[in-house]
Structures are given as structure tokens and as C-alpha cells.
Design a protein around this motif. Sequence first.
Motif, PDB file in Angstrom:
ATOM      1  N   ASP A 164     -15.823   7.501   0.787  1.00 44.57           N
ATOM      2  CA  ASP A 164     -14.614   6.685   0.895  1.00 44.57           C
ATOM      3  C   ASP A 164     -14.384   6.291   2.350  1.00 44.57           C
ATOM      4  O   ASP A 164     -14.624   7.075   3.264  1.00 44.57           O
ATOM      5  CB  ASP A 164     -13.392   7.459   0.392  1.00 44.57           C
ATOM      6  CG  ASP A 164     -13.501   7.833  -1.075  1.00 44.57           C
ATOM      7  OD1 ASP A 164     -14.067   7.035  -1.850  1.00 44.57           O
ATOM      8  OD2 ASP A 164     -13.024   8.929  -1.437  1.00 44.57           O
ATOM      9  N   SER A 196       0.175   8.877   4.890  1.00 44.05           N
ATOM     10  CA  SER A 196      -0.544   9.293   3.690  1.00 44.05           C
ATOM     11  C   SER A 196      -2.059   9.192   3.816  1.00 44.05           C
ATOM     12  O   SER A 196      -2.778   9.800   3.037  1.00 44.05           O
ATOM     13  CB  SER A 196      -0.084   8.470   2.489  1.00 44.05           C
ATOM     14  OG  SER A 196      -0.346   7.098   2.727  1.00 44.05           O
ATOM     15  N   SER A 197      -2.550   8.430   4.784  1.00 46.27           N
ATOM     16  CA  SER A 197      -3.994   8.276   4.911  1.00 46.27           C
ATOM     17  C   SER A 197      -4.397   8.046   6.361  1.00 46.27           C
ATOM     18  O   SER A 197      -3.558   7.794   7.226  1.00 46.27           O
ATOM     19  CB  SER A 197      -4.480   7.111   4.047  1.00 46.27           C
ATOM     20  OG  SER A 197      -3.900   5.906   4.507  1.00 46.27           O
ATOM     21  N   CYS A 198      -5.700   8.119   6.588  1.00 41.00           N
ATOM     22  CA  CYS A 198      -6.260   7.861   7.906  1.00 41.00           C
ATOM     23  C   CYS A 198      -7.660   7.296   7.710  1.00 41.00           C
ATOM     24  O   CYS A 198      -8.244   7.427   6.639  1.00 41.00           O
ATOM     25  CB  CYS A 198      -6.285   9.123   8.751  1.00 41.00           C
ATOM     26  SG  CYS A 198      -7.121  10.518   7.980  1.00 41.00           S
ATOM     27  N   CYS A 199      -8.184   6.651   8.738  1.00 40.96           N
ATOM     28  CA  CYS A 199      -9.555   6.173   8.671  1.00 40.96           C
ATOM     29  C   CYS A 199     -10.104   6.056  10.083  1.00 40.96           C
ATOM     30  O   CYS A 199      -9.360   6.085  11.064  1.00 40.96           O
ATOM     31  CB  CYS A 199      -9.669   4.849   7.918  1.00 40.96           C
ATOM     32  SG  CYS A 199      -8.903   3.455   8.720  1.00 40.96           S
ATOM     33  N   LYS A 247      -5.997  16.821  -1.308  1.00 39.62           N
ATOM     34  CA  LYS A 247      -5.189  15.982  -2.197  1.00 39.62           C
ATOM     35  C   LYS A 247      -5.482  16.298  -3.662  1.00 39.62           C
ATOM     36  O   LYS A 247      -4.573  16.348  -4.487  1.00 39.62           O
ATOM     37  CB  LYS A 247      -5.456  14.506  -1.909  1.00 39.62           C
ATOM     38  CG  LYS A 247      -4.586  13.582  -2.726  1.00 39.62           C
ATOM     39  CD  LYS A 247      -4.821  12.138  -2.369  1.00 39.62           C
ATOM     40  CE  LYS A 247      -3.924  11.250  -3.221  1.00 39.62           C
ATOM     41  NZ  LYS A 247      -4.126   9.837  -2.939  1.00 39.62           N
ATOM     42  N   GLY A 277      -8.102  16.504   3.733  1.00 40.12           N
ATOM     43  CA  GLY A 277      -8.584  15.247   3.171  1.00 40.12           C
ATOM     44  C   GLY A 277      -8.540  15.197   1.656  1.00 40.12           C
ATOM     45  O   GLY A 277      -7.598  15.697   1.027  1.00 40.12           O
ATOM     46  N   LEU A 278      -9.579  14.606   1.069  1.00 39.09           N
ATOM     47  CA  LEU A 278      -9.619  14.376  -0.373  1.00 39.09           C
ATOM     48  C   LEU A 278      -9.541  15.672  -1.171  1.00 39.09           C
ATOM     49  O   LEU A 278      -8.824  15.750  -2.165  1.00 39.09           O
ATOM     50  CB  LEU A 278     -10.884  13.599  -0.755  1.00 39.09           C
ATOM     51  CG  LEU A 278     -11.009  13.201  -2.213  1.00 39.09           C
ATOM     52  CD1 LEU A 278      -9.848  12.304  -2.638  1.00 39.09           C
ATOM     53  CD2 LEU A 278     -12.340  12.500  -2.454  1.00 39.09           C
ATOM     54  N   VAL A 291     -11.339   5.437   3.420  1.00 43.26           N
ATOM     55  CA  VAL A 291      -9.981   5.899   3.715  1.00 43.26           C
ATOM     56  C   VAL A 291      -9.884   7.352   3.276  1.00 43.26           C
ATOM     57  O   VAL A 291     -10.297   7.704   2.174  1.00 43.26           O
ATOM     58  CB  VAL A 291      -8.918   5.039   2.993  1.00 43.26           C
ATOM     59  CG1 VAL A 291      -7.522   5.575   3.233  1.00 43.26           C
ATOM     60  CG2 VAL A 291      -9.018   3.582   3.446  1.00 43.26           C
ATOM     61  N   THR A 292      -9.343   8.190   4.154  1.00 47.24           N
ATOM     62  CA  THR A 292      -9.245   9.624   3.893  1.00 47.24           C
ATOM     63  C   THR A 292      -7.782  10.017   3.766  1.00 47.24           C
ATOM     64  O   THR A 292      -6.971   9.638   4.614  1.00 47.24           O
ATOM     65  CB  THR A 292      -9.900  10.409   5.058  1.00 47.24           C
ATOM     66  OG1 THR A 292     -11.262  10.001   5.170  1.00 47.24           O
ATOM     67  CG2 THR A 292      -9.826  11.897   4.850  1.00 47.24           C
ATOM     68  N   PRO A 293      -7.402  10.768   2.732  1.00 48.51           N
ATOM     69  CA  PRO A 293      -6.015  11.227   2.632  1.00 48.51           C
ATOM     70  C   PRO A 293      -5.637  12.109   3.831  1.00 48.51           C
ATOM     71  O   PRO A 293      -6.416  12.969   4.238  1.00 48.51           O
ATOM     72  CB  PRO A 293      -5.993  12.040   1.337  1.00 48.51           C
ATOM     73  CG  PRO A 293      -7.147  11.526   0.544  1.00 48.51           C
ATOM     74  CD  PRO A 293      -8.192  11.172   1.557  1.00 48.51           C
ATOM     75  N   GLN A 345       1.683  17.091   3.306  1.00 55.40           N
ATOM     76  CA  GLN A 345       1.423  15.660   3.425  1.00 55.40           C
ATOM     77  C   GLN A 345       2.578  15.026   4.200  1.00 55.40           C
ATOM     78  O   GLN A 345       3.592  15.662   4.446  1.00 55.40           O
ATOM     79  CB  GLN A 345       1.258  15.029   2.048  1.00 55.40           C
ATOM     80  CG  GLN A 345       2.425  15.244   1.134  1.00 55.40           C
ATOM     81  CD  GLN A 345       2.155  14.707  -0.259  1.00 55.40           C
ATOM     82  OE1 GLN A 345       1.224  13.946  -0.478  1.00 55.40           O
ATOM     83  NE2 GLN A 345       2.970  15.090  -1.216  1.00 55.40           N
TER      84      GLN A 345
END
Length: 194
Positions: free
Chosen positions: A33, A12-15, A54, A50-51, A35-37, A66
Motif C-alpha cells: 500500500d 489517520s494516515s501517512c505516506c 489498524k 500501521g496496517l 498509504v499507511t494507517p 489513533q
Amino acid sequence: MTVAFGIYVGCSSCCIAVNKDGKFEVVANAAGDRVTPAVVAYHDMEVVTGLAAKQGMIRHAANTIQNVLRVVGTTEDENQGQPGGGSSSGGVCRPNWEGGQARYSVQRGDKTVQITADEVITHIFSLLKEIAIAHTSEPELPVVICVPAWSSESTVAVVKKAAKKATFNVQATVSQPAAAVLAYGLADDNKQNE
């Protein structure tokens, strides 16, 4: 090599973090942010990651992907019963398998096109590359990638391939538990106790 990156990719996310001159920092994306979706949306003429992807899920659910990490490198039999697996329903973009590879049917203009899960994860790495470039002037982007502990060898191979397509120089991949041990210095603590 004065700059190196660490990337975490999840369902669900990445960073992304940077190690620059001995200092570590999880870096912010364009929205600020850290954390990136891990979400990718296909519109008529563009791909949104990403955001922004979402945030547009309500309007564009059928074209928004997703949980792609759950299907990369898997077969349909392996994926049955997992969240995000199975057939398309409720306007959500779900994978189908053709030729042994997970694919998504998305509407691009007046055409329905097939997008592979490998392509989707490459878009996620391309977004992370944009974040990385903002933190270095070096031409090479060395990276260590952290993946969930349940990731199979084929999933890790697809993740590495996607990172390379986004022009990262993959140094290694580690699982989440190993990354946690390294991050908190627990391996060194155990050596000192012996």
C-alpha cells in the motif's frame, strides 16, 4: 545527496515519497500500500504500527491509539471538542493530560503504563524509516515533512523531534496547502503570468 524523502503525516494516515535521480515516487509499505494507517497498538511485549495495528483494533481497541497528531503539542483545553479528544469511553484509547503532556493509558501484560503522544508519533516515524531504508543505501535520510494546515508551532516541533528520533535528517516542514502548490507547480505558473 542523490536521494531525498517527503513524508506526509496526518491524523489517520501517512505516506512517504522518494526523490531519486530526479524522479518522484510515492513508495509502498510492506503490504504494497502507498498509504499507511497512522495507528499504533501496544500489546503485551510488542508495539505494532500501521496496517497491522489498524486490523487489530476490534480486539485491542483499549490499547490502540489513533488520531495522535490531534493531541501532540496541545494542552487539554486546546483539545476539548476535537475528535479523539476528551476522556476514555467505549473501549477506545483516549488521551489524558498529565504535566501538560498528552498521555495514553495502555495495558502491557498485567501492568497499566502511560505512553506519551510524543512516543506514539515516534513509532509512526520509525515505521516510515523502515519503508525509506528499503529505497536507499545512503546512511543519511534527508526528509521534508508535510503537516496539516491547522498544525500549531508546538505540534510541528513535536513532529520534527519524532522524525529526528527515528534518524531522519529533517530539512524542512511545510503545510498541506504549500505542499500542494509546490507539487503542482502553481508557484511557477504564477511567476510566468506576471
